[in-house]
Design a protein around this motif. Structure first.
Motif, PDB file in Angstrom:
ATOM      1  N   SER A 234       5.001   0.729  -0.618  1.00  0.00           N
ATOM      2  CA  SER A 234       3.984   1.321   0.257  1.00  0.00           C
ATOM      3  C   SER A 234       3.298   2.497  -0.427  1.00  0.00           C
ATOM      4  CB  SER A 234       4.621   1.812   1.558  1.00  0.00           C
ATOM      5  OG  SER A 234       5.106   0.740   2.314  1.00  0.00           O
ATOM      6  N   SER A 235       4.100   3.340  -1.073  1.00  0.00           N
ATOM      7  CA  SER A 235       3.565   4.538  -1.715  1.00  0.00           C
ATOM      8  C   SER A 235       2.785   4.227  -2.983  1.00  0.00           C
ATOM      9  CB  SER A 235       4.708   5.513  -2.025  1.00  0.00           C
ATOM     10  OG  SER A 235       4.217   6.760  -2.461  1.00  0.00           O
ATOM     11  N   CYS A 236       3.008   3.038  -3.547  1.00  0.00           N
ATOM     12  CA  CYS A 236       2.368   2.648  -4.812  1.00  0.00           C
ATOM     13  C   CYS A 236       1.057   1.889  -4.638  1.00  0.00           C
ATOM     14  CB  CYS A 236       3.322   1.764  -5.627  1.00  0.00           C
ATOM     15  SG  CYS A 236       4.775   2.608  -6.272  1.00  0.00           S
ATOM     16  N   SER A 237       0.694   1.534  -3.414  1.00  0.00           N
ATOM     17  CA  SER A 237      -0.417   0.613  -3.179  1.00  0.00           C
ATOM     18  C   SER A 237      -1.769   1.330  -3.199  1.00  0.00           C
ATOM     19  CB  SER A 237      -0.209  -0.113  -1.844  1.00  0.00           C
ATOM     20  OG  SER A 237       0.993  -0.855  -1.870  1.00  0.00           O
ATOM     21  N   ALA A 238      -2.238   1.633  -4.411  1.00  0.00           N
ATOM     22  CA  ALA A 238      -3.514   2.340  -4.584  1.00  0.00           C
ATOM     23  C   ALA A 238      -4.668   1.483  -4.067  1.00  0.00           C
ATOM     24  CB  ALA A 238      -3.724   2.670  -6.058  1.00  0.00           C
ATOM     25  N   PRO A 239      -5.521   2.034  -3.188  1.00  0.00           N
ATOM     26  CA  PRO A 239      -6.614   1.256  -2.606  1.00  0.00           C
ATOM     27  C   PRO A 239      -7.566   0.703  -3.662  1.00  0.00           C
ATOM     28  CG  PRO A 239      -6.876   3.609  -2.159  1.00  0.00           C
ATOM     29  CD  PRO A 239      -5.508   3.422  -2.712  1.00  0.00           C
ATOM     30  N   VAL A 240      -8.047  -0.497  -3.433  1.00  0.00           N
ATOM     31  CA  VAL A 240      -8.908  -1.283  -4.319  1.00  0.00           C
ATOM     32  C   VAL A 240      -8.095  -1.916  -5.448  1.00  0.00           C
ATOM     33  CG1 VAL A 240     -10.895  -1.340  -5.873  1.00  0.00           C
ATOM     34  CG2 VAL A 240     -10.963   0.121  -3.844  1.00  0.00           C
ATOM     35  N   TYR A 241      -7.151  -1.164  -6.007  1.00  0.00           N
ATOM     36  CA  TYR A 241      -6.412  -1.674  -7.162  1.00  0.00           C
ATOM     37  C   TYR A 241      -5.197  -2.517  -6.768  1.00  0.00           C
ATOM     38  CZ  TYR A 241      -9.622   0.866  -9.944  1.00  0.00           C
ATOM     39  OH  TYR A 241     -10.799   1.265 -10.511  1.00  0.00           O
ATOM     40  N   PHE A 242      -4.549  -2.191  -5.649  1.00  0.00           N
ATOM     41  CA  PHE A 242      -3.463  -3.015  -5.120  1.00  0.00           C
ATOM     42  C   PHE A 242      -3.716  -3.259  -3.631  1.00  0.00           C
ATOM     43  CE2 PHE A 242      -1.279  -1.038  -8.761  1.00  0.00           C
ATOM     44  CZ  PHE A 242      -0.725  -2.170  -9.364  1.00  0.00           C
ATOM     45  N   PRO A 243      -3.258  -4.380  -3.103  1.00  0.00           N
ATOM     46  CA  PRO A 243      -3.433  -4.622  -1.666  1.00  0.00           C
ATOM     47  C   PRO A 243      -2.526  -3.704  -0.850  1.00  0.00           C
ATOM     48  CG  PRO A 243      -2.040  -6.327  -2.639  1.00  0.00           C
ATOM     49  CD  PRO A 243      -2.548  -5.500  -3.785  1.00  0.00           C
ATOM     50  N   PRO A 244      -2.886  -3.404   0.392  1.00  0.00           N
ATOM     51  CA  PRO A 244      -1.994  -2.624   1.257  1.00  0.00           C
ATOM     52  C   PRO A 244      -0.663  -3.349   1.437  1.00  0.00           C
ATOM     53  CG  PRO A 244      -4.179  -2.812   2.222  1.00  0.00           C
ATOM     54  CD  PRO A 244      -4.135  -3.767   1.075  1.00  0.00           C
ATOM     55  N   ASN A 245       0.387  -2.576   1.664  1.00  0.00           N
ATOM     56  CA  ASN A 245       1.701  -3.169   1.907  1.00  0.00           C
ATOM     57  C   ASN A 245       1.947  -3.244   3.413  1.00  0.00           C
ATOM     58  OD1 ASN A 245       4.277  -4.203   1.254  1.00  0.00           O
ATOM     59  ND2 ASN A 245       5.190  -2.186   1.580  1.00  0.00           N
ATOM     60  N   LYS A 246       2.351  -4.415   3.885  1.00  0.00           N
ATOM     61  CA  LYS A 246       2.589  -4.601   5.323  1.00  0.00           C
ATOM     62  C   LYS A 246       4.044  -4.281   5.639  1.00  0.00           C
ATOM     63  CE  LYS A 246       1.812  -7.932   9.052  1.00  0.00           C
ATOM     64  NZ  LYS A 246       1.404  -9.316   9.388  1.00  0.00           N
ATOM     65  N   ILE A 247       4.250  -3.292   6.509  1.00  0.00           N
ATOM     66  CA  ILE A 247       5.590  -2.899   6.925  1.00  0.00           C
ATOM     67  C   ILE A 247       5.925  -3.630   8.223  1.00  0.00           C
ATOM     68  CG2 ILE A 247       7.108  -1.012   7.601  1.00  0.00           C
ATOM     69  CD1 ILE A 247       6.313  -0.828   4.712  1.00  0.00           C
ATOM     70  N   GLY A 248       6.700  -4.709   8.092  1.00  0.00           N
ATOM     71  CA  GLY A 248       7.028  -5.523   9.260  1.00  0.00           C
ATOM     72  C   GLY A 248       5.752  -5.981   9.943  1.00  0.00           C
ATOM     73  N   ASP A 249       5.737  -5.906  11.258  1.00  0.00           N
ATOM     74  CA  ASP A 249       4.531  -6.207  12.031  1.00  0.00           C
ATOM     75  C   ASP A 249       3.949  -4.929  12.621  1.00  0.00           C
ATOM     76  OD1 ASP A 249       4.663  -9.003  11.632  1.00  0.00           O
ATOM     77  OD2 ASP A 249       6.207  -9.161  13.188  1.00  0.00           O
ATOM     78  N   GLN A 250       4.317  -3.789  12.011  1.00  0.00           N
ATOM     79  CA  GLN A 250       3.963  -2.506  12.613  1.00  0.00           C
ATOM     80  C   GLN A 250       2.666  -1.920  12.068  1.00  0.00           C
ATOM     81  OE1 GLN A 250       7.453   0.191  12.681  1.00  0.00           O
ATOM     82  NE2 GLN A 250       8.653  -1.584  12.052  1.00  0.00           N
ATOM     83  N   TYR A 251       2.535  -1.841  10.739  1.00  0.00           N
ATOM     84  CA  TYR A 251       1.350  -1.191  10.173  1.00  0.00           C
ATOM     85  C   TYR A 251       1.179  -1.552   8.702  1.00  0.00           C
ATOM     86  CZ  TYR A 251       4.885   2.104   8.445  1.00  0.00           C
ATOM     87  OH  TYR A 251       5.979   2.653   7.840  1.00  0.00           O
ATOM     88  N   LEU A 252      -0.023  -1.274   8.190  1.00  0.00           N
ATOM     89  CA  LEU A 252      -0.324  -1.425   6.768  1.00  0.00           C
ATOM     90  C   LEU A 252      -0.223  -0.061   6.100  1.00  0.00           C
ATOM     91  CD1 LEU A 252      -3.466  -3.761   6.922  1.00  0.00           C
ATOM     92  CD2 LEU A 252      -1.166  -4.403   6.193  1.00  0.00           C
ATOM     93  N   SER A 253       0.311  -0.044   4.897  1.00  0.00           N
ATOM     94  CA  SER A 253       0.544   1.219   4.210  1.00  0.00           C
ATOM     95  C   SER A 253      -0.081   1.199   2.820  1.00  0.00           C
ATOM     96  CB  SER A 253       2.046   1.484   4.108  1.00  0.00           C
ATOM     97  OG  SER A 253       2.305   2.728   3.498  1.00  0.00           O
ATOM     98  N   ILE A 254      -0.622   2.363   2.389  1.00  0.00           N
ATOM     99  CA  ILE A 254      -1.188   2.487   1.050  1.00  0.00           C
ATOM    100  C   ILE A 254      -0.702   3.770   0.375  1.00  0.00           C
ATOM    101  CG2 ILE A 254      -3.238   1.104   1.557  1.00  0.00           C
ATOM    102  CD1 ILE A 254      -4.817   3.724   1.823  1.00  0.00           C
ATOM    103  N   ASP A 255      -1.183   3.973  -0.833  1.00  0.00           N
ATOM    104  CA  ASP A 255      -0.747   5.028  -1.747  1.00  0.00           C
ATOM    105  C   ASP A 255      -0.680   6.420  -1.118  1.00  0.00           C
ATOM    106  OD1 ASP A 255      -0.327   6.660  -3.982  1.00  0.00           O
ATOM    107  OD2 ASP A 255      -1.627   5.451  -5.263  1.00  0.00           O
ATOM    108  N   GLY A 256       0.503   7.027  -1.179  1.00  0.00           N
ATOM    109  CA  GLY A 256       0.682   8.379  -0.663  1.00  0.00           C
ATOM    110  C   GLY A 256      -0.053   9.431  -1.465  1.00  0.00           C
ATOM    111  N   GLY A 257      -0.523   9.050  -2.667  1.00  0.00           N
ATOM    112  CA  GLY A 257      -1.263   9.992  -3.494  1.00  0.00           C
ATOM    113  C   GLY A 257      -2.565  10.445  -2.869  1.00  0.00           C
ATOM    114  N   LEU A 258      -3.055   9.719  -1.862  1.00  0.00           N
ATOM    115  CA  LEU A 258      -4.298  10.095  -1.190  1.00  0.00           C
ATOM    116  C   LEU A 258      -4.160  11.421  -0.444  1.00  0.00           C
ATOM    117  CD1 LEU A 258      -5.528   6.653   0.172  1.00  0.00           C
ATOM    118  CD2 LEU A 258      -6.281   7.869  -1.871  1.00  0.00           C
TER     119      LEU A 258
END
Length: 303
Positions: free
Chosen positions: A147-171
């Motif tokens: 989830s923390s590694c999923s940089a927008p545009v460069y990697f797809p968002p990571n789906k956490i169960g059926d709860q939410y989509l997660s992207i790079d914490g570096g933002l």
């Protein structure tokens, strides 16, 4: 209380790994035994999670070397209709490194910043140390790190169960030092004089946007497109991550003074987070920096 914080930065994480590997070799035992709390964002999350499990830094270094080119193999040139990179190899690396370990099985305090884009808010994955906001400890460690590694545009968002989509914490927390500082104060009830943060960067880039010829700036100025390689450089994202890290470093230095030690080094040029050809240079730079600041680092850890 001693806290270790590791920046995001893609393949430049090998710079931080080299520093920690040299430290580990010097003290003769796992880095994780030196710290009470560990935090990492994006590539730093991979390293921090490994530290929390007392994994050998040499093993992490070899994984970066082995998987680096596979992770950064393009499936799209620009990322207009799909992410530039698939997360398949990254997911494989994380599953291999962390197996089926869940956050609830990790007792050492571990913090992994991410972004919940479904609800539009910053998010922190925490291990099992009793924080009231650790709502779902059944998440597997590799999933939290991805989830923390999923940089927008460069990697797809990571789906956490059926709860939410997660992207790079570096933002919002590419340098997780402020995350750790607030955790130490509000959850662990520590005063400023009791908090010691060792913060490790992933190299200071010389990101230059100078272009006197262009009056009107578009996507090609912010995300330069190169011929004949047909490759887009993640210049704008790298700049955002750099500014995030250095502003946090500045504020932590003001707040903590001698209780905050930032380890980073000028790279002298632009080193995009997805440019694997720099791995050897980054590794050597990290080891040389540790040699140069060894006494300061060891003294800081032992005080």
């Amino acid at each position: 209380m001693k806290l270790l914080c590791i920046d995001g930065g893609g393949i430049r994480g090998i710079f931080a790994i080299a520093i920690l590997q040299a430290l580990e070799e010097d003290v003769g035992h796992p880095v994780g035994e030196l710290f009470d709390v560990v935090a990492g964002t994006s590539t730093g999350a991979i390293i921090a999670a490994s530290v929390s499990l007392n994994k050998n830094m040499k093993e992490i270094y070899e994984n970066y070397r082995h998987y680096g080119e596979k992770i950064f193999t393009r499936q799209a040139k620009v990322g207009l209709f799909k992410s530039v990179y698939s997360d398949r190899s990254l997911r494989h690396l994380l599953k291999k490194a962390f197996g089926e370990v869940k956050l609830e099985e990790i007792a050492k305090p571990l913090l992994i910043p991410a972004v919940d884009i479904t609800h539009g808010k910053p998010f922190i994955h925490r291990s099992n140390y009793g924080h009231p906001d650790s709502s779902d400890l059944s998440i597997k460690l590799w999933d939290a790190v991805l989830s923390s590694c999923s940089a927008p545009v460069y990697f797809p968002p990571n789906k956490i169960g059926d709860q939410y989509l997660s992207i790079d914490g570096g933002l919002w927390a590419n340098n997780p030092s402020l995350v750790c500082l607030t955790e130490a104060i509000h959850f662990f009830q520590k005063g400023m004089e009791e908090i010691n943060i060792l913060s490790i960067g992933t190299g200071l880039q010389n990101i230059d946007f100078t272009n006197d010829k262009e009056k009107y700036w578009g996507i090609n100025q912010w995300l330069p497109f190169h011929f004949p390689s047909m490759k887009v450089t993640p210049k704008l994202l790298d700049l955002a991550l750099h500014l995030s890290s250095e502003s946090v470093s500045y504020h932590c230095q003001l707040l903590l003074k001698e209780h905050y030690l930032r380890i980073n080094e000028e790279l002298g040029e632009e080193v995009p987070f997805d440019e694997v050809k720099y791995m050897d240079v980054l590794s050597e730079l990290g080891r040389n920096l540790f040699k140069k600041q060894k006494d300061e680092i060891i003294s800081f850890i032992r005080k």
